[in-house]
Design a protein around this motif. Sequence first.
Motif, short mmCIF file in Angstrom:
data_model
loop_
_atom_site.label_atom_id
_atom_site.label_comp_id
_atom_site.label_asym_id
_atom_site.label_seq_id
_atom_site.Cartn_x
_atom_site.Cartn_y
_atom_site.Cartn_z
N LEU A 62 116.34 66.81 28.10
CA LEU A 62 115.99 67.04 26.70
C LEU A 62 114.58 66.59 26.36
N ASP A 63 114.25 65.36 26.77
CA ASP A 63 112.98 64.77 26.36
C ASP A 63 112.67 63.58 27.26
N PRO A 64 111.46 63.47 27.75
CA PRO A 64 111.12 62.35 28.65
C PRO A 64 111.19 60.98 27.98
N ARG A 65 111.25 60.96 26.65
CA ARG A 65 111.33 59.67 25.95
C ARG A 65 112.75 59.10 25.94
N ILE A 66 113.72 59.87 26.43
CA ILE A 66 115.07 59.33 26.61
C ILE A 66 115.08 58.58 27.93
N GLU A 67 115.18 57.27 27.85
CA GLU A 67 115.02 56.46 29.06
C GLU A 67 116.34 56.08 29.72
N GLY A 68 117.46 56.42 29.09
CA GLY A 68 118.73 56.08 29.71
C GLY A 68 119.90 56.51 28.86
N VAL A 69 121.10 56.31 29.41
CA VAL A 69 122.33 56.61 28.68
C VAL A 69 123.29 55.44 28.84
N ILE A 70 124.19 55.31 27.88
CA ILE A 70 125.26 54.31 27.95
C ILE A 70 126.57 55.06 28.15
N VAL A 71 127.30 54.68 29.19
CA VAL A 71 128.58 55.32 29.49
C VAL A 71 129.66 54.25 29.53
N GLY A 72 130.79 54.52 28.90
CA GLY A 72 131.87 53.54 28.87
C GLY A 72 133.20 54.13 29.28
N LYS A 73 133.85 54.80 28.34
CA LYS A 73 135.22 55.29 28.56
C LYS A 73 135.33 56.20 29.77
N ALA A 74 134.33 57.05 29.99
CA ALA A 74 134.39 57.97 31.13
C ALA A 74 134.45 57.22 32.46
N LEU A 75 133.79 56.07 32.53
CA LEU A 75 133.85 55.25 33.74
C LEU A 75 135.21 54.58 33.88
N TYR A 76 135.68 53.99 32.80
CA TYR A 76 136.97 53.30 32.84
C TYR A 76 138.11 54.26 33.18
N ASP A 77 138.03 55.48 32.66
CA ASP A 77 139.11 56.45 32.87
C ASP A 77 138.96 57.24 34.17
N GLY A 78 137.88 56.99 34.91
CA GLY A 78 137.68 57.69 36.17
C GLY A 78 137.19 59.11 36.03
N LYS A 79 136.71 59.47 34.84
CA LYS A 79 136.17 60.81 34.63
C LYS A 79 134.78 60.96 35.24
N LEU A 80 134.10 59.82 35.39
CA LEU A 80 132.74 59.82 35.91
C LEU A 80 132.63 58.76 36.99
N ASP A 81 132.07 59.15 38.13
CA ASP A 81 131.85 58.23 39.23
C ASP A 81 130.44 57.65 39.10
N LEU A 82 130.35 56.33 38.97
CA LEU A 82 129.06 55.70 38.70
C LEU A 82 128.06 55.94 39.82
N LYS A 83 128.48 55.76 41.06
CA LYS A 83 127.56 55.95 42.18
C LYS A 83 127.05 57.39 42.24
N ALA A 84 127.95 58.34 42.03
CA ALA A 84 127.55 59.75 42.06
C ALA A 84 126.60 60.08 40.92
N ALA A 85 126.86 59.50 39.75
CA ALA A 85 125.99 59.75 38.60
C ALA A 85 124.59 59.19 38.83
N LEU A 86 124.52 57.98 39.37
CA LEU A 86 123.22 57.37 39.65
C LEU A 86 122.45 58.18 40.69
N ALA A 87 123.16 58.65 41.70
CA ALA A 87 122.51 59.46 42.74
C ALA A 87 122.00 60.77 42.17
N ALA A 88 122.77 61.36 41.26
CA ALA A 88 122.40 62.65 40.69
C ALA A 88 121.12 62.56 39.86
N VAL A 89 121.02 61.53 39.04
CA VAL A 89 119.83 61.43 38.19
C VAL A 89 118.62 60.94 38.98
#
Length: 234
Positions: free
Chosen positions: A205-232
């Motif tokens: 969207l914009d280079p001024r977005i420096e990060g995201v906060i993820v909570g429920k998706a991690l706890y519920d297993g909808k998002l894999d943290l290692k895979a997400a970090l590797a992707a970005v």
Amino acid sequence: MDLKDGRCVRLRQGDMRRETIYSEDPVAVALQWEQLGAPLLHVVDLNGAIEGRPANLAQIEAILNAVSVPIQVGGGVRTLDTVRTYLGCGAKRVVMGTAVLQDRAVLEDACELFPERILVGIDAKNGKVAVKGWTAVSDTSARDLVKTLAGLNLAGVIYTDISRDGMLEGPDLSSLKAFVKDSPVPVIASGGITRIEDIRAIQALDPRIEGVIVGKALYDGKLDLKAALAAVAG
């Protein structure tokens, strides 16, 4: 990591009555995220956000003592004493929200005393700024408020879309894009982020977005943290 009554929880749309308890041991959860590669932990004192003062300080101190990754802390930070307390305990950055509207001088003093260690949390409900742990909605628009932050020595601003928070429905990209356009400081996005595709879309969207906060998706297993970090990173 959202703390309520000493436990790790997640709320649906910020409603304290709609909680899911994920752990009775916040330190163990913090260590888990650190071991999985989290570059930073975002810790919120939900009780503190309602009460206007630290309510889960013992748990937050224990987390700060247990992990080595940077931690930013928010929830009920409305005085300089609270800012000093969290920074003195080892927090990297402190998040201020309600105080930005209710006592602007506190925010300005905090930025002067602790340059680039203060974040402003702007939580939006239908475009308006929510305060006091999301229990009240002001007449001020999120976009108008963020414009007033120009000139302050902030670390950035956290923009949370309350309607998406904890719902696993993806972020509202159009609202986020408009908000970032008006922001004079870097933005961290929060609310509804569920898939790697969501993170990539925000990143684009914009280079001024420096990060995201993820909570429920991690706890519920909808998002894999290692895979997400590797992707970005790639």
